[in-house]
Design a protein around this motif. Structure first.
Motif, short mmCIF file in Angstrom:
data_model
loop_
_atom_site.label_atom_id
_atom_site.label_comp_id
_atom_site.label_asym_id
_atom_site.label_seq_id
_atom_site.Cartn_x
_atom_site.Cartn_y
_atom_site.Cartn_z
N GLY A 110 -32.22 -7.96 22.03
CA GLY A 110 -31.89 -8.89 20.95
C GLY A 110 -32.55 -8.53 19.63
O GLY A 110 -31.95 -8.70 18.56
N ARG A 111 -33.77 -8.03 19.70
CA ARG A 111 -34.49 -7.65 18.47
C ARG A 111 -33.84 -6.43 17.81
O ARG A 111 -33.70 -6.37 16.59
CB ARG A 111 -35.95 -7.35 18.80
N LEU A 112 -33.46 -5.45 18.62
CA LEU A 112 -32.80 -4.28 18.07
C LEU A 112 -31.41 -4.65 17.54
O LEU A 112 -30.99 -4.16 16.48
CB LEU A 112 -32.70 -3.18 19.12
N GLN A 113 -30.71 -5.52 18.26
CA GLN A 113 -29.41 -5.98 17.78
C GLN A 113 -29.53 -6.64 16.41
O GLN A 113 -28.73 -6.38 15.49
CB GLN A 113 -28.81 -6.98 18.78
N HIS A 114 -30.55 -7.48 16.25
CA HIS A 114 -30.77 -8.17 14.98
C HIS A 114 -31.11 -7.17 13.87
O HIS A 114 -30.62 -7.30 12.74
CB HIS A 114 -31.89 -9.19 15.15
N ALA A 115 -31.92 -6.17 14.20
CA ALA A 115 -32.29 -5.16 13.20
C ALA A 115 -31.06 -4.38 12.74
O ALA A 115 -30.90 -4.09 11.54
CB ALA A 115 -33.34 -4.20 13.78
N LEU A 116 -30.18 -4.03 13.68
CA LEU A 116 -28.96 -3.32 13.32
C LEU A 116 -28.06 -4.19 12.44
O LEU A 116 -27.49 -3.73 11.45
CB LEU A 116 -28.20 -2.91 14.59
N TRP A 117 -27.95 -5.47 12.79
CA TRP A 117 -27.10 -6.39 12.03
C TRP A 117 -27.64 -6.55 10.60
O TRP A 117 -26.89 -6.57 9.64
CB TRP A 117 -27.04 -7.72 12.76
N GLN A 118 -28.98 -6.68 10.48
CA GLN A 118 -29.60 -6.78 9.17
C GLN A 118 -29.33 -5.52 8.34
O GLN A 118 -29.05 -5.60 7.13
CB GLN A 118 -31.11 -6.98 9.31
#
Length: 385
Positions: A110-118
């Motif tokens: 989830g943290r990596l997903q959020h970083a990619l989305w940002q």
């Protein structure tokens, strides 16, 4: 009704799809990303979906600008890996001895997903259609016409299927796949540990089962227990204290008493072979293109390798139509050997450690490997590629 034309439309904004879209956008391609739902914002709880990112995919994510957006307090380098057989076999892989800074980095999905989305939001080069569902796909000359449920129409030179193991894009393109169930599930849960892990990952082969402890930042670890489906269901049904005790005992008390941080969850394990990851106007990446046993923790790394290779091939043939089979076959050739090799290794190891009659062979092999530093260094370099 829109009728925008894109060089590439990525279907699926999971880790691999989002990374591919971001990398293509940063290369100057006209890109769209379709996803059914907006990724959830991470909170203070620890994600049960944990990945070990190898150095090569890490460099790819750094080049996209996503890696730098990760919270350093939620990632953990792996400096050593201790692998134990079911009797006397054991291997230690050590980053220092291999002359590398670390073996992998453990982080939450989830943290990596959020970083990619940002990073996608900040870059501004990717048009996002999210939440959105695909109503239909139709070949229209050299392009594909994609109609969304709200009536929006997109035209794509290339449709990239990043929509997971049950890929709709793979089925629509007629790309044959073979699914081989292992009759096992992977049980995952996170724990706080009594003793420090010091950046060490542990793996035990337990007569058919495979238990892995991956270090998390702070005094925490994430467990992945690959076991028979019936046993997996039993583990998921256990209360928190009983599960912690079971996991502690199976891991020979290496990190002392354990306190659960997340409830246990299970997912089926299977091998997915795809005859070809490409068709005219279509390319598959990530779990849509292949599936491997998680014992080596390389599934998502293979997916990032797909994304990086596809972007590189399209960039080399920038003046060509992105859906041209001559271009896409170059991508397929580049990924064939790494995917086949990883599937062969993980499938073979699974059967070797599931075979009760091969105990002497696997444990003797581990002892031999552990006594050959050059071979261990080569194994580390292979895992990092």
């Amino acid at each position: 009704m829109n009728n925008e034309r894109y060089q590439a439309v990525i279907v699926g904004a999971g880790l691999v799809g989002a990374a591919a879209a971001l990398a293509l956008g940063r290369q100057g391609f006209r890109v769209a990303l379709i996803e059914r739902q907006v990724p959830a914002l991470p909170d203070a709880t620890w994600d049960t979906r944990i990945y070990a990112i190898s150095p090569a995919p890490q460099r790819f994510l750094e080049h996209t600008g996503a890696w730098q957006r990760l919270d350093a307090a939620r990632i953990q380098p792996v400096y050593r890996m201790d692998v134990a057989g079911d009797t006397t076999g054991a291997v230690r892989l050590d980053a220092y001895q291999a002359g590398v800074p670390h073996l992998a980095t453990i982080l939450e999905s989830g943290r990596l997903q959020h970083a990619l989305w940002q990073a996608i939001e900040a870059d501004g080069s990717v048009d996002r259609f999210c939440p959105a569902a695909i109503e239909s796909l139709t070949r229209d000359g050299d392009d594909t016409r994609i109609t969304l449920a709200d009536g929006t129409v997109l035209r794509a030179e290339l449709v990239v299927g990043a929509d997971g193991a049950a890929s709709r894009i793979r089925d629509w393109a007629g790309l044959a796949s073979t699914l081989v169930p292992y009759g096992q599930s992977g049980v995952v849960a996170n724990f706080e540990c009594e003793r420090p892990h010091r950046g060490t990952a542990y793996q035990w082969f337990l007569g058919g089962d495979i238990l892995a402890w991956l270090p998390l930042h702070g005094n925490r670890m994430s467990m992945v227990w690959s076991t028979g489906t019936e046993h997996a269901d039993e583990l998921v049904r256990l209360g928190a204290a009983a599960l912690a005790e079971k996991v502690r005992a199976a891991g020979h008390d290496r990190l002392g008493s354990l306190r659960p941080l997340t409830p246990a969850a299970a997912f089926p394990l299977r091998l997915i072979r795809v005859a070809s990851p490409v068709a005219p106007g279509v390319a598959l990446i990530g779990d849509a293109a292949h599936g491997v046993h998680p014992l080596a923790g390389q599934g998502v790394n293979l997916g990032f390798g797909d994304a990086e290779a596809l972007v590189a091939v399209l960039a080399r043939h920038r003046r060509a139509h992105c859906g041209d089979m001559r271009v896409l076959q170059a991508y397929a050739r580049e990924r064939a050997e790494p995917v086949q090799r990883m599937q062969a290794v993980t499938h073979g190891l699974h059967h070797l450690f599931a075979d009760d009659h091969a105990g002497w062979l696997r444990n003797a092999g581990m002892r031999i490997v552990d006594r050959l530093p050059p071979l261990k260094a080569a194994l580390v370099r292979e895992a990092m590629a």
